[in-house]
Scaffold this active site. Structure first.
Site, mmCIF file in Angstrom:
data_model
loop_
_atom_site.group_PDB
_atom_site.id
_atom_site.type_symbol
_atom_site.label_atom_id
_atom_site.label_comp_id
_atom_site.label_asym_id
_atom_site.label_seq_id
_atom_site.Cartn_x
_atom_site.Cartn_y
_atom_site.Cartn_z
ATOM 1 N N TYR A 145 0.815 -1.214 0.000
ATOM 2 C CA TYR A 145 0.000 0.000 0.000
ATOM 3 C C TYR A 145 0.853 1.269 0.000
ATOM 4 C CZ TYR A 145 -3.192 3.602 1.603
ATOM 5 O OH TYR A 145 -3.929 4.744 1.709
ATOM 6 N N TRP A 147 1.408 5.725 -1.462
ATOM 7 C CA TRP A 147 1.174 6.877 -2.339
ATOM 8 C C TRP A 147 2.262 7.116 -3.371
ATOM 9 C CZ3 TRP A 147 -2.398 10.996 -3.051
ATOM 10 C CH2 TRP A 147 -3.628 10.753 -2.460
#
Ligand SMILES: Nc1nc2c(c(=O)[nH]1)N[C@H]1C(S)=C(S)[C@@H](COP(=O)(O)OP(=O)(O)OC[C@H]3O[C@@H](n4cnc5c(=O)[nH]c(N)nc54)[C@H](O)[C@@H]3O)O[C@H]1N2
Ligand SMILES: Nc1nc2c(c(=O)[nH]1)N[C@H]1C(S)=C(S)[C@@H](COP(=O)(O)OP(=O)(O)OC[C@H]3O[C@@H](n4cnc5c(=O)[nH]c(N)nc54)[C@H](O)[C@@H]3O)O[C@H]1N2
Ligand SMILES: [Mo]
Length: 815
Positions: A145, A147
């Site tokens: 996970y 950004w």
């Protein structure tokens, strides 16, 4: 904090409807194209940027789109590319390299050894194949996970999963840290996830709302970025809202950057963190007592209100949720809650809510209760009324343009059979809620509940993380570090020596987005621009792109693997193909786009066409007009204030209607000087990204992450502004710099999320104020298993020891 008076409200309310033209939030003309000069046009999460290069180094970066609200993040490109924290070469932990099948030493303690790319590929391949053979595909965790950077081709996580699919499958993740609780409960309540959907547009708010409520919303921070790349419309909208005569009310334990931005235009109410449901119940109770709730709306559009009202009035549990009751929990005077009920019910009111309120234990209840209050007000589906859960994120109210929309690379190999190969691919063979990773590592093969189902954790033996900073994003860092010792191999693909990289076996140096070519749209909802992301500098040191790394690794799986992975295309051929697809969609939407090679040479972005019809979008309008023809995707087709589905799960931590549940750790049970810890998102970072950058000077106190402390709490502990402070609890301790301010509710402190953990071994203290060293790793509830990083108590004291040197951004030994 302002005390709200009837007069201060009425000043604004009701005066503005119709005063704004619909195009008032239509953005200003693009100037990147006129202004670029010698600068190269590219983009990041924080928008389209013009980047200047001198002698092979980035020397400046700035906004490429016009803006009235400054976006500090756009200046950071030079630091991003050239910080000392860059990973220069492929590195392996010494004790791992010595004996990869039975490694020595401890992750995080060992020094690193430089190896060649060829060596490191072989090492990972051989060990991965051994682990796969021994424990199966499930044992390889590639949920990864995070950004990463903008771009439709260089998508780290997708590229990892694309490779892992070719390698035979992997364990992945469910949901995200952002809206873990809300995105699981909202489908039960309104039939859609709500948090990532087009909102009633910004122009419609400007035109029709009298009252705008910012409930736990800090858009001046959070709209600096967007998942793709920000189009800038959100900041411009809040700028215009600030100039308008509308009544703006902010409900937030902190005087956030947004509240500062609105200045005396905003009425600020500060509840204790985590008590919003009680506060909302107090307002709801007042509505019922004063008969201000919309009985007709409730009966036509909702189901189960009667059961909720019985709870509200104390008929089901003997506790009446009066404003006085609410005041005793949330700390906002009862009179103010009643006044909120008056204002909301007498004016066209849009309740905007952020997500920090649901990143908490029992986080599911927050947005459920907000929807319930909005339903009682009866304005859902009217222009400028109701609720909206994504005004603060990715410009959720910017109307969708007529556009040529770019696709993106996917984790699946497309056209593999036509490419003449017989590669057996497999996607995720297991997946668990993303914020439950430590529980999964601690409890391999264990059973757990999630959204009404019993599921089983995989037995994770290998982790490969690409494009995420799990050591900053996950709760209870010390517990994570312990569980992190269990897998047999941990690989981190990173541009920087993050805490996760320092705790890995193998670290691969990855390019920044400035060192490769890509494309992006701006505006996750608007598709406002198509922007070239041109390579501006050579890859630094031995950095390679994720795309190249996984393509090379695919070749080791089987000869010809690289070609299968790349589908026979080069980087630029991929981009040309994506652009062609966008052109096709553009043509259908009557948007002219030049051919790719011309576009790429131009160094210009393409602005898509404003659509007047889309600018008038009102969420839930169709449902309101005809709930029979346009039902919601819930079992009843209506807004479910009581959910029989949730009732059937029988979860004590998620009852079948919105309910106030006192958290395990909160102001209400704090003892011995404990304070509630808030971990909001920072103004001058994207999570952990840019923590090393010069922007740090704008916020660091005593060269540490600041801790916001109320003057009374500071005084009681003899802490002065600028002091080094130790914040601690049973889970860990951190060094932070005191920022004493009446901009935080007494009884709470805030350490913004995202500072890189930096442990001083003898003290075991994090010298850089990583908030998650202190947070509890608990699920929001067994319904959603969301991140609950905002639900912890801490103590603070003046630091008596020496100012320990910061080493967060210093590469480890051997690097
Ligand atoms: N206590 C608390 N914890 C929280 C939160 C909170 O509010 N409170 N918020 C949560 C939320 S909402 C989120 S979304 C998460 C955020 O957690 P993350 O998304 O993991 O945080 P980032 O710091 O953005 O991490 C991105 C990482 O990817 C790396 N990277 C950038 N580009 C590339 C690339 O091209 N390739 C590779 N391989 N790597 C790249 C960056 O260097 C960085 O280390 O944190 C969560 N954690
Ligand atoms: N600059 C910048 N922008 C970002 C990010 C970033 O790290 N930096 N992260 C991005 C990501 S991934 C996400 S998910 C979003 C996050 O967006 P959000 O989750 O909405 O952001 P937060 O900062 O956690 O919280 C927003 C506001 O809620 C307040 N708040 C916290 N607890 C409570 C409470 O109990 N009650 C009330 N009423 N208010 C409370 C905080 O003080 C803050 O002002 O932002 C995105 N935008
Ligand atoms: Mo997030």
């Amino acid at each position: 904090m302002t005390t709200i008076t009837r007069r201060s409200f009425l000043k604004g309310a009701g005066m503005t409807a119709g005063a704004f033209a619909i195009s008032s939030v239509a953005p200003m003309p693009v100037f990147a194209n006129e202004r670029s000069g010698s600068a190269v046009l590219t983009a990041g999460r924080w928008g389209a940027m013009l980047v200047e290069v001198k002698d092979g180094k980035i020397v400046s970066s700035t906004n490429a789109l016009p803006q009235t609200v400054e976006n500090s993040l756009q200046s950071s490109a030079p630091d991003q590319a050239h910080t000392q924290a860059r990973v220069k070469y492929p590195m392996v932990r010494k004790g791992y390299l010595a004996n990869p099948s039975k490694p020595q030493g401890t992750r995080g303690d060992d020094e690193f050894v430089r190896v060649t790319w060829e060596q490191v590929y072989q090492l990972i391949h051989k060990q991965q194949m051994r682990i796969r053979k021994q424990y199966g595909a499930e044992s390889v965790f590639a949920g990864s996970y995070g950004w990463r950077s903008s771009g439709i081709l260089h998508k780290a996580q997708t590229l990892l999963q694309r490779y892992m699919s070719m390698a035979g499958g992997y364990s992945g993740h469910l949901g995200d840290y952002s809206t873990g609780a809300a995105q699981v409960i909202m489908p039960h309540v309104v039939g859609s996830i709500e948090v990532y959907e087009q909102q009633t547009t910004y122009p419609m708010i400007m035109e029709h709302s009298d009252v705008v409520v910012l409930w736990g919303l800090n858009p001046i921070n959070t709209l600096k970025i967007s998942w793709l790349s920000t189009d800038g419309a959100g900041l411009e909208f809040f700028h215009q809202l600030q100039k308008s005569n509308k009544t703006i009310i902010a409900i937030d334990p902190m005087r956030s950057e947004t509240i500062e931005f609105f200045g005396d235009k905003v009425q600020w109410l500060a509840p204790h963190p985590g008590t919003d449901v009680a506060m909302l119940l107090g307002v709801a109770h007042s509505l019922v007592v004063k008969k201000q709730h919309d009985v007709e709306f409730l009966s036509k559009y909702t189901s189960g209100y009667d059961k909720f009202e019985a709870y509200l009035l104390g008929q089901s549990d003997g506790v009446e949720k009066t404003p006085q009751w609410a005041e005793s929990i949330c700390g906002v005077p009862a009179k103010q809650l009643e006044l909120l009920g008056d204002i909301f019910s007498q004016n066209r009111t849009m309740i905007m809510s952020g997500w920090g309120i649901q990143r908490q234990q029992y986080g599911e209840q927050k947005h459920w209760m907000l929807v319930t209050l909005a339903a009682m007000l009866g304005q859902i589906g009217l222009p400028g009324g109701g609720f909206g859960f994504s005004y603060h994120y990715s410009n959720g109210g910017n109307p969708t343009r007529n556009a040529g929309v770019l696709p993106a690379i996917s984790a699946e190999i497309s056209g593999s059979s036509s490419a003449g190969n017989d590669w057996a691919v497999s996607g995720a063979v297991n997946a668990f809620p993303v914020a439950r990773i430590v529980e999964a590592l601690e409890n391999p093969g264990g059973k757990y509940q999630h959204n009404g189902h019993e599921r089983t954790f995989p037995e994770v033996k290998m982790i490969w993380w690409a494009g995420g900073a799990n050591f900053t994003h996950h709760q209870d860092t010390n517990r994570l570090i312990k569980a992190w010792q269990k897998p047999e191999l941990i690989v981190i693909s990173e541009p920087y020596w993050t805490a996760a990289a320092k705790h890995a076996d193998i670290v691969l140096p990855i390019t920044t987005s400035f060192e490769r070519n890509d494309l992006t749209m701006t505006g996750d909802y608007s598709n406002q621009h198509l922007v070239p992301m041109k390579q501006v500098i050579e890859p630094q040191f031995e950095a390679r792109s994720d795309l190249d790394v996984f393509a090379d690794m695919a070749e080791l799986l089987k000869a010809g693997g690289r070609d299968v992975y790349m589908e026979g295309k080069s980087e630029m051929e991929w981009l040309a193909g994506f652009y062609k697809d966008a052109q096709k969609i553009g043509r259908a939407n009557r948007v002219a786009m030049p051919n790719f090679s011309y576009f790429w040479k131009q160094n210009q972005l393409i602005e898509m066409k404003w659509n007047e019809e889309n600018a008038k979008f009102v969420r839930y309008k169709d449902f309101r007009e005809n709930p029979i023809l346009n039902p919601l995707g819930t079992p009843s087709g209506k807004i479910e204030i009581f959910s029989k589905t949730i009732e059937s799960f029988g979860y004590k931590d998620c009852p079948p209607h919105p309910t106030w549940l006192p958290p395990t750790e909160w102001v209400g049970n704090a003892k011995d000087g404990e304070l509630q810890l808030m971990t909001s998102h920072a103004a001058h970072r994207l999570h952990s990204q840019l923590n090393y950058a010069k922007l740090r000077e704008l916020y660091a106190v005593a060269n540490r992450e600041p801790i916001w402390i109320h003057p009374d709490d500071a005084k009681a502990r003899g802490i002065a502004d600028g002091d080094l402070v130790r914040a601690f609890n049973d889970r860990g301790q951190v060094l932070v710099g005191a920022l004493i301010t009446d901009g935080i509710k007494q009884g709470s402190v805030c350490i913004h999320e995202g500072a890189w953990p930096d442990f001083d071994k003898p003290h075991g203290i994090c010298k850089n104020g990583g908030c998650n060293v202190l947070t509890a790793d608990i699920p929001s509830s067994r319904l959603a298993n969301g991140c609950a990083g905002n639900s912890s108590l801490v103590k603070i004291e003046k630091w008596q020891g020496e100012a320990l040197p910061l080493t967060a951004f210093t590469p480890p030994q051997g690097a």
